[in-house]
Design an enzyme around this catalytic site. Structure first.
Site, short mmCIF file in Angstrom:
data_model
loop_
_atom_site.label_atom_id
_atom_site.label_comp_id
_atom_site.label_asym_id
_atom_site.label_seq_id
_atom_site.Cartn_x
_atom_site.Cartn_y
_atom_site.Cartn_z
N TYR A 161 19.04 86.27 12.45
CA TYR A 161 19.06 85.05 13.28
C TYR A 161 20.23 84.11 12.91
O TYR A 161 20.15 82.91 13.17
CB TYR A 161 17.72 84.31 13.15
CG TYR A 161 16.59 85.01 13.88
CD1 TYR A 161 16.54 85.04 15.27
CD2 TYR A 161 15.58 85.65 13.19
CE1 TYR A 161 15.53 85.69 15.96
CE2 TYR A 161 14.55 86.31 13.86
CZ TYR A 161 14.54 86.31 15.25
OH TYR A 161 13.53 86.96 15.92
N HIS A 182 10.42 89.87 20.53
CA HIS A 182 11.86 89.66 20.63
C HIS A 182 12.46 90.65 21.61
O HIS A 182 12.01 91.80 21.69
CB HIS A 182 12.50 89.90 19.25
CG HIS A 182 14.00 90.02 19.28
ND1 HIS A 182 14.84 88.94 19.27
CD2 HIS A 182 14.81 91.12 19.37
CE1 HIS A 182 16.10 89.35 19.31
NE2 HIS A 182 16.11 90.67 19.38
N LYS A 200 6.56 90.38 16.92
CA LYS A 200 6.73 89.42 15.81
C LYS A 200 5.43 89.29 15.01
O LYS A 200 4.38 89.76 15.43
CB LYS A 200 7.18 88.07 16.40
CG LYS A 200 8.54 88.15 17.10
CD LYS A 200 9.02 86.77 17.56
CE LYS A 200 10.35 86.86 18.28
NZ LYS A 200 10.88 85.52 18.64
N ASN A 222 6.31 83.41 19.54
CA ASN A 222 6.31 83.89 20.92
C ASN A 222 6.21 85.41 21.04
O ASN A 222 6.64 85.99 22.02
CB ASN A 222 7.51 83.31 21.69
CG ASN A 222 8.84 83.69 21.07
OD1 ASN A 222 8.89 84.48 20.13
ND2 ASN A 222 9.92 83.15 21.61
N GLU A 262 21.40 95.24 16.61
CA GLU A 262 20.03 95.04 16.13
C GLU A 262 19.32 96.37 15.91
O GLU A 262 18.57 96.53 14.94
CB GLU A 262 19.27 94.15 17.13
CG GLU A 262 19.82 92.73 17.17
CD GLU A 262 19.27 91.90 18.32
OE1 GLU A 262 18.45 92.41 19.12
OE2 GLU A 262 19.65 90.72 18.41
P1 CMP Z 1 13.83 84.45 20.39
O1 CMP Z 1 14.42 83.92 21.64
O2 CMP Z 1 13.28 85.82 20.33
O3 CMP Z 1 14.87 84.25 19.19
C1 CMP Z 1 15.13 82.97 18.67
C2 CMP Z 1 13.82 82.39 18.26
O4 CMP Z 1 13.85 81.10 17.73
C3 CMP Z 1 12.92 82.24 19.49
O5 CMP Z 1 12.60 83.50 19.99
C4 CMP Z 1 11.80 81.45 18.89
O6 CMP Z 1 10.94 82.28 18.09
C5 CMP Z 1 12.57 80.53 17.95
N1 CMP Z 1 12.75 79.23 18.58
C6 CMP Z 1 13.50 78.93 19.65
N2 CMP Z 1 13.39 77.61 19.95
C7 CMP Z 1 12.55 77.09 19.04
C8 CMP Z 1 12.04 75.80 18.81
N3 CMP Z 1 12.39 74.75 19.59
N4 CMP Z 1 11.18 75.62 17.79
C9 CMP Z 1 10.83 76.65 16.99
N5 CMP Z 1 11.29 77.92 17.17
C10 CMP Z 1 12.13 78.14 18.17
#
Ligand code: CMP
Length: 139
Positions: free
Chosen positions: A51, A117, A11, A114, A128
């Protein structure tokens, strides 16, 4: 049907923080073969589509803004049990909950930013991967 393939993105935070090499090293050391890979950037429309499942969540706007703010590395990976094993390698969504030895434990900074992905099912891995790569780009 298990395809033995998954899809990943490093990311924008992972790219900005100089972790492309470190993350790719953990992926290859984890036994994954790189089938396809490129540095690219999502448009707002791309991120909203990718998303869409999260479109009603309160963090959706923040997520789209984050995922479009800079380049990402997109890749298709191959390994037996790829989807499940890759989610184990990346660790929990929130790095505070991620196990030692996982990519997010080492490189993620927050639940939103984070680092990486990983597809959540074989079906989504195929969708994807096809979103980013033509058949002739898959080796
Ligand atoms: P991922 O699980 O890869 O895909 C969905 C994304 O949404 C997740 O990673 C985070 O980057 C984002 N995400 C999930 N929960 C939250 C949250 N509470 N606040 C902000 N971003 C979030």
């Amino acid at each position: 049907m298990a395809t033995n393939r998954t899809f990943t993105m490093i990311k924008p935070d992972g790219v900005e923080n100089g972790h492309i090499g470190g993350i790719l090293n953990m992926i290859t050391e984890g036994g994954f073969r790189i089938v396809s890979m490129k540095l690219t950037q999502l448009t707002v429309a791309d991120a909203q589509k990718f998303y869409a499942v999260h479109s009603e969540r309160p963090f959706f706007g923040e997520l789209v803004e984050f995922m479009t703010r800079g380049p990402i590395v997109a890749a298709i990976l191959e390994k037996d049990n790829a989807v499940e094993d890759f989610r184990a390698l990346i660790g929990a969504t929130n790095p505070a909950d991620a196990a030692e030895g996982t990519i997010r434990k080492k490189y993620a900074t927050s639940i939103g930013e984070n680092a990486v992905h990983g597809s959540d099912s074989d079906e989504n891995a195929a969708i994807e991967g096809a979103f980013h790569f033509a058949g002739r780009e898959q080796f």
